[in-house]
Design an enzyme around this catalytic site. Structure first.
Site, PDB file in Angstrom:
ATOM      1  N   LYS A   1       0.839  -1.198   0.000  1.00 32.59           N
ATOM      2  CA  LYS A   1       0.000   0.000   0.000  1.00 32.59           C
ATOM      3  C   LYS A   1       0.877   1.253   0.000  1.00 32.59           C
ATOM      4  CE  LYS A   1      -3.831  -2.410   2.139  1.00 32.59           C
ATOM      5  NZ  LYS A   1      -4.474  -2.890   3.375  1.00 32.59           N
TER       6      LYS A   1
ATOM      7  N   GLN B   1      -4.948  -1.240   9.662  1.00 30.91           N
ATOM      8  CA  GLN B   1      -4.818  -2.585   9.076  1.00 30.91           C
ATOM      9  C   GLN B   1      -5.353  -3.643  10.042  1.00 30.91           C
ATOM     10  OE1 GLN B   1      -3.946  -3.301   6.054  1.00 30.91           O
ATOM     11  NE2 GLN B   1      -3.414  -5.458   6.078  1.00 30.91           N
TER      12      GLN B   1
ATOM     13  N   ASP C   1     -11.303   2.803   3.646  1.00 31.27           N
ATOM     14  CA  ASP C   1     -11.533   1.358   3.634  1.00 31.27           C
ATOM     15  C   ASP C   1     -12.995   1.030   3.305  1.00 31.27           C
ATOM     16  OD1 ASP C   1      -9.608  -0.614   4.084  1.00 31.27           O
ATOM     17  OD2 ASP C   1      -9.452  -0.162   6.216  1.00 31.27           O
TER      18      ASP C   1
HETATM   19  N1  GUN Z   1      -6.498  -6.500   6.224  1.00 32.70           N
HETATM   20  C1  GUN Z   1      -6.518  -7.187   5.069  1.00 32.70           C
HETATM   21  N2  GUN Z   1      -7.098  -6.462   4.077  1.00 32.70           N
HETATM   22  C2  GUN Z   1      -7.432  -5.289   4.630  1.00 32.70           C
HETATM   23  C3  GUN Z   1      -8.053  -4.103   4.117  1.00 32.70           C
HETATM   24  O1  GUN Z   1      -8.424  -3.988   2.944  1.00 32.70           O
HETATM   25  N3  GUN Z   1      -8.224  -3.092   5.011  1.00 32.70           N
HETATM   26  C4  GUN Z   1      -7.848  -3.200   6.316  1.00 32.70           C
HETATM   27  N4  GUN Z   1      -8.058  -2.158   7.117  1.00 32.70           N
HETATM   28  N5  GUN Z   1      -7.266  -4.279   6.818  1.00 32.70           N
HETATM   29  C5  GUN Z   1      -7.066  -5.310   5.974  1.00 32.70           C
END
Ligand code: GUN
Length: 244
Positions: free
Chosen positions: A4, A48, A71
């Site tokens: 990311k 996350q 998100d």
């Molecule tokens: N953990 C795995 N995928 C994601 C996501 O798209 N967003 C968040 N916040 N945590 C994750």
């Protein structure tokens, strides 16, 4: 998270990765989120998941300002998706199903009037995926672990999206010839290789279009995260412009 941050760099978005010890308390995390909510330089906040056991993910998700919920996990983003308000400026679409929708459009898979089967009912993929396909005039079925005769239901589908997290959930005998098959599962097989929910090597011979694991939906989740962040910045600048 590494991917990311890299994607932000490549696209010219400023990002800050905050790492915290797994012993971080819930009040400490909520205080950090409050500070980021109040920071006008921040357009998107992503915490996350999964979180350590002392932290309630629902409390954390609801603490993120709706206007920065890139998100798309906030209760009000979910409500905005249900009621068709996101394009009106309220909340955000969850990144993974939004990415799937873009992939289907890019592959020119017709959605309006199609029969779609979503396997899995998570808040992050299955439920929002079904709502997005419904909003595009598909006839949508959500199947899950208690669905009897999954094969008979999937066989009806022009579009199959699998998001259950179990290898070989979708096999070639279940697929209507020519159907579009999107694999959102991430699993390890017996020898540790990354595989999806779909028996890719056999299903590809029946499907009209199929997305692989790895290399299919995964990169799209990050792309839509950046897309949501740009949308957030655009909304902010529109609000600031109109109040001048
Ligand atoms: N953990 C795995 N995928 C994601 C996501 O798209 N967003 C968040 N916040 N945590 C994750």
């Amino acid at each position: 998270m590494r991917n990311k941050v890299r994607a932000c760099e490549e696209a010219g978005l400023h990002s800050v990765l905050e790492r915290h010890d797994a012993s971080l308390s819930q009040p400490e995390l909520l205080a950090r989120i409050d500070a980021l909510n109040a920071d006008p330089a921040v357009h998107g906040i992503l915490v996350q998941m999964p979180l350590p056991p002392q932290i309630d993910p629902a409390r954390v998700i609801e603490a993120v300002a709706l206007s920065k919920d890139v998100d798309g996990f906030h209760l009000s983003s979910a409500g905005a998706l249900v009621s068709g308000r996101i394009d009106g400026g309220v909340g955000f679409r969850p990144c993974t199903p939004y990415g799937v929708l873009h992939m289907l459009d890019d592959a020119a898979v017709p959605i309006r009037g199609s029969r779609a089967v979503v396997i899995g009912r998570s808040n992050t993929v299955g439920k929002p995926m079904a709502l997005m396909l419904l909003a595009r005039d598909a006839t949508v079925t959500i199947a899950h672990s208690a669905t009897p005769d999954l094969a008979a239901i999937v066989r009806e589908a022009d579009i199959v999206v699998s998001a259950v997290g179990r290898a070989a959930t979708v096999t070639a005998d279940m697929i209507k010839p020519g159907a579009a098959v999107v694999d959102v599962g991430i699993n390890r097989d017996a020898i540790g290789r990354l595989v999806g929910d779909v028996d890719f090597d056999r299903v590809r011979d029946v499907a009209g279009w199929i997305s692989p694991v790895p290399g299919g939906v995964g990169p799209m989740t990050i792309t839509m995260l950046l897309d949501n962040t740009v949308l957030s910045a655009e909304r902010t600048s529109t609000r600031e412009g109109s109040s001048r």
